[in-house]
Scaffold this motif. Structure first.
Motif, PDB file in Angstrom:
ATOM      1  N   ASP A  25       0.839  -1.346  -0.003  1.00 41.22           N
ATOM      2  CA  ASP A  25       0.056   0.057   0.110  1.00 41.22           C
ATOM      3  C   ASP A  25       0.968   1.235   0.021  1.00 41.22           C
ATOM      4  OD1 ASP A  25      -2.056  -1.479   0.013  1.00 41.22           O
ATOM      5  OD2 ASP A  25      -2.725  -1.413   2.158  1.00 41.22           O
ATOM      6  N   ALA A  26       1.962   1.461   0.865  1.00 42.64           N
ATOM      7  CA  ALA A  26       2.827   2.444   0.805  1.00 42.64           C
ATOM      8  C   ALA A  26       3.291   2.627  -0.519  1.00 42.64           C
ATOM      9  CB  ALA A  26       3.716   2.186   2.050  1.00 42.64           C
ATOM     10  N   PHE A  27       4.074   1.530  -1.114  1.00 40.99           N
ATOM     11  CA  PHE A  27       4.470   1.672  -2.556  1.00 40.99           C
ATOM     12  C   PHE A  27       3.529   2.225  -3.613  1.00 40.99           C
ATOM     13  CE2 PHE A  27       5.954   0.261  -6.521  1.00 40.99           C
ATOM     14  CZ  PHE A  27       7.104   0.708  -6.605  1.00 40.99           C
ATOM     15  N   ALA A  28       2.421   1.677  -3.480  1.00 37.47           N
ATOM     16  CA  ALA A  28       1.212   2.031  -4.354  1.00 37.47           C
ATOM     17  C   ALA A  28       1.076   3.488  -4.118  1.00 37.47           C
ATOM     18  CB  ALA A  28      -0.049   1.336  -3.994  1.00 37.47           C
ATOM     19  N   ALA A  29       0.873   4.122  -3.058  1.00 35.03           N
ATOM     20  CA  ALA A  29       0.708   5.543  -2.941  1.00 35.03           C
ATOM     21  C   ALA A  29       1.799   6.443  -3.442  1.00 35.03           C
ATOM     22  CB  ALA A  29       0.738   5.854  -1.351  1.00 35.03           C
ATOM     23  N   LEU A  30       3.003   5.951  -3.377  1.00 40.63           N
ATOM     24  CA  LEU A  30       4.054   6.704  -4.080  1.00 40.63           C
ATOM     25  C   LEU A  30       4.128   6.373  -5.647  1.00 40.63           C
ATOM     26  CD1 LEU A  30       6.608   8.273  -3.598  1.00 40.63           C
ATOM     27  CD2 LEU A  30       7.614   6.230  -3.354  1.00 40.63           C
ATOM     28  N   LEU A  31       3.576   5.173  -6.046  1.00 46.16           N
ATOM     29  CA  LEU A  31       3.553   5.206  -7.444  1.00 46.16           C
ATOM     30  C   LEU A  31       2.258   5.827  -8.028  1.00 46.16           C
ATOM     31  CD1 LEU A  31       4.074   3.283 -10.010  1.00 46.16           C
ATOM     32  CD2 LEU A  31       2.207   1.614  -8.964  1.00 46.16           C
ATOM     33  N   GLU A  32       1.312   6.001  -7.121  1.00 43.86           N
ATOM     34  CA  GLU A  32       0.337   6.921  -7.653  1.00 43.86           C
ATOM     35  C   GLU A  32       0.499   8.238  -7.995  1.00 43.86           C
ATOM     36  OE1 GLU A  32      -4.357   8.221  -6.160  1.00 43.86           O
ATOM     37  OE2 GLU A  32      -3.268   6.370  -5.363  1.00 43.86           O
ATOM     38  N   THR A  33       1.290   8.754  -6.980  1.00 41.09           N
ATOM     39  CA  THR A  33       1.948  10.256  -7.180  1.00 41.09           C
ATOM     40  C   THR A  33       2.803  10.271  -8.578  1.00 41.09           C
ATOM     41  OG1 THR A  33       1.859  10.160  -4.938  1.00 41.09           O
ATOM     42  CG2 THR A  33       3.155  12.016  -6.095  1.00 41.09           C
ATOM     43  N   LEU A  34       3.588   9.266  -8.938  1.00 36.77           N
ATOM     44  CA  LEU A  34       4.838   9.665  -9.662  1.00 36.77           C
ATOM     45  C   LEU A  34       4.564   8.806 -10.966  1.00 36.77           C
ATOM     46  CD1 LEU A  34       7.864   8.577  -7.495  1.00 36.77           C
ATOM     47  CD2 LEU A  34       7.147  10.964  -8.302  1.00 36.77           C
ATOM     48  N   GLU A  35       3.450   7.865 -11.206  1.00 38.27           N
ATOM     49  CA  GLU A  35       3.165   7.276 -12.695  1.00 38.27           C
ATOM     50  C   GLU A  35       3.052   8.104 -13.676  1.00 38.27           C
ATOM     51  OE1 GLU A  35       0.133   4.455 -12.214  1.00 38.27           O
ATOM     52  OE2 GLU A  35      -1.346   5.861 -11.293  1.00 38.27           O
ATOM     53  N   GLU A  36       2.456   9.348 -13.314  1.00 42.40           N
ATOM     54  CA  GLU A  36       2.186  10.063 -14.681  1.00 42.40           C
ATOM     55  C   GLU A  36       3.375  10.976 -15.056  1.00 42.40           C
ATOM     56  OE1 GLU A  36      -1.083  12.744 -13.677  1.00 42.40           O
ATOM     57  OE2 GLU A  36      -2.363  11.352 -12.868  1.00 42.40           O
ATOM     58  N   VAL A  37       4.412  11.028 -14.373  1.00 44.55           N
ATOM     59  CA  VAL A  37       5.590  11.746 -14.726  1.00 44.55           C
ATOM     60  C   VAL A  37       6.801  10.903 -15.159  1.00 44.55           C
ATOM     61  CG1 VAL A  37       4.906  13.786 -13.450  1.00 44.55           C
ATOM     62  CG2 VAL A  37       6.181  11.848 -12.411  1.00 44.55           C
ATOM     63  N   ALA A  38       6.388   9.451 -15.079  1.00 45.30           N
ATOM     64  CA  ALA A  38       7.521   8.430 -15.353  1.00 45.30           C
ATOM     65  C   ALA A  38       8.047   8.775 -16.965  1.00 45.30           C
ATOM     66  CB  ALA A  38       6.895   7.212 -15.241  1.00 45.30           C
ATOM     67  N   GLY A  39       7.166   9.103 -17.872  1.00 47.86           N
ATOM     68  CA  GLY A  39       7.644   9.281 -18.921  1.00 47.86           C
ATOM     69  C   GLY A  39       7.271   8.032 -20.071  1.00 47.86           C
ATOM     70  N   ASP A  40       7.541   8.568 -21.387  1.00 48.49           N
ATOM     71  CA  ASP A  40       7.031   7.565 -22.373  1.00 48.49           C
ATOM     72  C   ASP A  40       8.011   6.277 -22.309  1.00 48.49           C
ATOM     73  OD1 ASP A  40       4.673   9.015 -23.027  1.00 48.49           O
ATOM     74  OD2 ASP A  40       6.091  10.065 -24.491  1.00 48.49           O
TER      75      ASP A  40
END
Length: 86
Positions: A25-40
């Motif tokens: 859950d903790a990793f998922a929260a961080l992932l949710e925040t960053l996934e949009e800026v990961a890049g193509d």
């Protein structure tokens, strides 16, 4: 407390099927925040791992006195500005 949480081996499995749900859950929260800026073409989970590792490394090295303290804020801003706003 930082050492106990992030550096000592507590025997918990990470990044595996049997990883405890609170860790997932903790990793998922961080992932949710960053996934949009990961890049193509960049796997969001891998990007999140790199971001987490960079934060962890900065914290560990700063606490150990291995980095000049006068640049601590600048380092954090650089990391966030470059990695989270790609």
């Amino acid at each position: 407390v930082y050492d106990a949480i992030f550096q000592l081996d507590g025997g918990l499995p990470f990044a595996r099927e049997d990883t405890p749900e609170p860790l997932k859950d903790a990793f998922a929260a961080l992932l949710e925040t960053l996934e949009e800026v990961a890049g193509d073409g960049v796997h969001p989970g891998v990007f999140t791992e790199v971001f987490w590792a960079a934060l962890h490394g900065l914290a560990t090295l700063t606490r150990a006195g291995r980095l000049p303290p006068e640049y601590a804020e600048q380092r954090m801003e650089l990391l966030v500005d470059r990695l989270a706003v790609l």
